[in-house]
Design a protein around this motif. Structure first.
Motif, PDB file in Angstrom:
ATOM      1  N   THR A  50       0.828  -1.343   0.032  1.00 13.26           N
ATOM      2  CA  THR A  50       0.229  -0.129   0.015  1.00 13.26           C
ATOM      3  C   THR A  50       0.796   1.581   0.124  1.00 13.26           C
ATOM      4  N   GLY A  51       2.302   1.242   0.296  1.00 13.73           N
ATOM      5  CA  GLY A  51       3.014   2.101  -0.042  1.00 13.73           C
ATOM      6  C   GLY A  51       3.445   3.301   1.600  1.00 13.73           C
ATOM      7  N   SER A  52       3.781   4.183   1.618  1.00 14.30           N
ATOM      8  CA  SER A  52       4.326   4.349   2.411  1.00 14.30           C
ATOM      9  C   SER A  52       3.746   5.077   4.026  1.00 14.30           C
ATOM     10  N   GLY A  53       2.433   4.971   3.898  1.00 14.93           N
ATOM     11  CA  GLY A  53       1.064   6.247   4.550  1.00 14.93           C
ATOM     12  C   GLY A  53       1.746   7.731   4.509  1.00 14.93           C
ATOM     13  N   ARG A  54       1.435   7.946   5.252  1.00 14.09           N
ATOM     14  CA  ARG A  54       1.835   9.754   5.669  1.00 14.09           C
ATOM     15  C   ARG A  54       3.439   9.072   5.863  1.00 14.09           C
ATOM     16  N   ILE A  55       3.511  10.703   4.994  1.00 16.02           N
ATOM     17  CA  ILE A  55       5.565  10.740   5.251  1.00 16.02           C
ATOM     18  C   ILE A  55       5.722  12.262   4.730  1.00 16.02           C
ATOM     19  N   GLY A  56       7.013  12.350   6.270  1.00 17.58           N
ATOM     20  CA  GLY A  56       7.570  13.944   5.684  1.00 17.58           C
ATOM     21  C   GLY A  56       8.673  13.912   5.098  1.00 17.58           C
ATOM     22  N   SER A  57       9.633  14.037   5.340  1.00 19.37           N
ATOM     23  CA  SER A  57      10.706  14.168   5.260  1.00 19.37           C
ATOM     24  C   SER A  57      10.805  12.974   4.278  1.00 19.37           C
ATOM     25  N   MET A  58      11.947  12.675   3.652  1.00 17.94           N
ATOM     26  CA  MET A  58      12.565  11.806   2.823  1.00 17.94           C
ATOM     27  C   MET A  58      13.363  11.463   1.404  1.00 17.94           C
ATOM     28  N   VAL A  59      13.666   9.910   1.699  1.00 22.81           N
ATOM     29  CA  VAL A  59      15.265  10.248   0.619  1.00 22.81           C
ATOM     30  C   VAL A  59      14.243   9.233  -0.498  1.00 22.81           C
ATOM     31  N   VAL A  60      14.939   9.330  -1.367  1.00 24.22           N
ATOM     32  CA  VAL A  60      14.399   8.448  -2.472  1.00 24.22           C
ATOM     33  C   VAL A  60      15.196   7.322  -3.813  1.00 24.22           C
ATOM     34  N   GLY A  61      15.534   6.316  -3.363  1.00 22.26           N
ATOM     35  CA  GLY A  61      16.767   5.906  -4.000  1.00 22.26           C
ATOM     36  C   GLY A  61      16.217   6.207  -5.660  1.00 22.26           C
ATOM     37  N   LEU A  62      17.427   5.125  -6.469  1.00 22.04           N
ATOM     38  CA  LEU A  62      17.107   5.256  -8.098  1.00 22.04           C
ATOM     39  C   LEU A  62      15.855   4.112  -8.096  1.00 22.04           C
ATOM     40  N   GLU A  63      15.381   4.639  -8.943  1.00 21.32           N
ATOM     41  CA  GLU A  63      14.281   3.321  -9.535  1.00 21.32           C
ATOM     42  C   GLU A  63      13.944   2.839 -10.910  1.00 21.32           C
ATOM     43  N   ASP A  64      13.472   2.466 -12.360  1.00 17.36           N
ATOM     44  CA  ASP A  64      13.133   2.045 -12.359  1.00 17.36           C
ATOM     45  C   ASP A  64      11.698   1.930 -13.237  1.00 17.36           C
ATOM     46  N   SER A  65      11.144   2.589 -12.674  1.00 16.13           N
ATOM     47  CA  SER A  65       9.724   2.178 -12.287  1.00 16.13           C
ATOM     48  C   SER A  65       8.557   3.737 -11.805  1.00 16.13           C
ATOM     49  N   PRO A  66       7.542   4.123 -12.222  1.00 14.71           N
ATOM     50  CA  PRO A  66       6.819   5.644 -11.686  1.00 14.71           C
ATOM     51  C   PRO A  66       6.525   5.655 -10.124  1.00 14.71           C
ATOM     52  N   THR A  67       6.926   6.205  -9.709  1.00 14.76           N
ATOM     53  CA  THR A  67       5.933   6.486  -7.833  1.00 14.76           C
ATOM     54  C   THR A  67       4.975   7.872  -8.036  1.00 14.76           C
ATOM     55  N   LEU A  68       4.092   7.254  -6.864  1.00 16.24           N
ATOM     56  CA  LEU A  68       2.582   7.785  -7.284  1.00 16.24           C
ATOM     57  C   LEU A  68       2.548   8.179  -5.781  1.00 16.24           C
ATOM     58  N   CYS A  69       2.750  10.276  -5.408  1.00 17.44           N
ATOM     59  CA  CYS A  69       3.139  11.148  -4.324  1.00 17.44           C
ATOM     60  C   CYS A  69       1.021  11.210  -4.528  1.00 17.44           C
ATOM     61  N   VAL A  70       1.007  10.713  -3.596  1.00 16.51           N
ATOM     62  CA  VAL A  70      -0.396  12.383  -3.193  1.00 16.51           C
ATOM     63  C   VAL A  70      -0.590  12.988  -1.712  1.00 16.51           C
ATOM     64  N   HIS A  71      -0.748  14.456  -1.744  1.00 19.69           N
ATOM     65  CA  HIS A  71      -0.989  15.728  -0.901  1.00 19.69           C
ATOM     66  C   HIS A  71      -2.470  16.082  -1.107  1.00 19.69           C
TER      67      HIS A  71
END
Length: 258
Positions: A50-71
């Motif tokens: 289900t993903g991260s849940g609520r998250i504030g400051s973060m680090v995102v490593g290298l990826e080879d697929s898209p990421t969805l961010c909801v705010h």
């Protein structure tokens, strides 16, 4: 910090409307210092869970697929895109452990990260914020590990050719076997040389199309794809969309609105 960064920006959104953005692979690691409302959700599209849940400051490593961010809206943040070698020095851990993951900042930088974010949020002056963050980042970069010279050379070969160089050629250049190159490169960069080259070709195609003036066929040829069909397949795989739909989306800070 210039050799280690590709972008460094503070931004805020005064609107209160919820929004979703899609972040596509770029071949860079991302550090987000959240100074306002946290994200409601950050998850890789197509990945289990289900993903991260609520998250504030973060680090995102290298990826080879898209990421969805909801705010929920009203975001205020500082966002940095780091080269893989810069991220390796800054975070001082194997980048392979960060690949395809979104991690709370304090898990990477330690308990001092929360104090740093509090100080940045307490200041309302952007110049002061950048000075504080510059000092903290430079201190860590100065104490961070140096990547293996062979990994650095392999990375620069891929970067200079936008991912079109063959892995066998890289092995010949650095004097390592293919298996050893893959292991060390993945440890310090985060993706295999082949996958990293794939991401770089995709990123170059995105930027070339965004500038305008080039057809899909021309972009395919310049960026190292077999043909236009191959380009379309890569956009589906790495961005979960088509070149046309991506380019028609509104660009926001480091992402595309859905």
């Amino acid at each position: 910090m210039r050799p280690f960064l590709r972008s460094y920006a503070g931004y805020w959104d005064s609107g209160l409307s919820p929004y979703e953005v899609r972040v596509v692979p770029t071949g860079r690691a991302v550090l987000v210092i959240n100074l306002g409302e946290p994200f409601a959700q950050v998850r890789r599209i197509g990945a289990p869970g289900t993903g991260s849940g609520r998250i504030g400051s973060m680090v995102v490593g290298l990826e080879d697929s898209p990421t969805l961010c909801v705010h929920r809206g009203g975001q205020e943040a500082i966002r940095l895109e780091l080269t893989p070698l810069g991220a390796y020095r800054l975070f001082a851990l194997p980048m392979g452990e960060l690949a395809q993951h979104v991690v709370e900042l304090h898990h990477i930088l330690g308990p001092g990260a929360e104090l740093l974010v509090e100080r940045l949020a307490a200041s309302r002056d952007w110049a002061e914020r950048f000075d504080l963050l510059d000092g903290a980042l430079l201190d860590r970069l100065g104490r961070g590990p140096d990547p293996a010279p062979e990994v650095g050379h392999a990375y620069h070969l891929l970067a200079r050719t936008a991912g079109t160089i063959q892995v066998a050629r890289i092995c010949a250049e650095v004097g390592w076997s293919k298996g050893y190159l893959i292991r060390r490169f993945t440890e310090q960069i985060g993706l295999t040389p082949k996958t990293y080259g794939r991401v770089l070709r995709f990123d170059r195609a995105v930027r070339m199309l965004a500038r305008g003036g080039a057809t899909l066929a021309e972009t395919s040829a310049v960026c190292g794809f077999y043909d236009q069909a191959h380009l379309n397949r890569e956009f589906r795989a790495l961005a979960d969309t088509t070149p046309g739909r991506m380019l028609s989306a509104r660009q926001v800070e480091g992402a595309l609105t859905l």
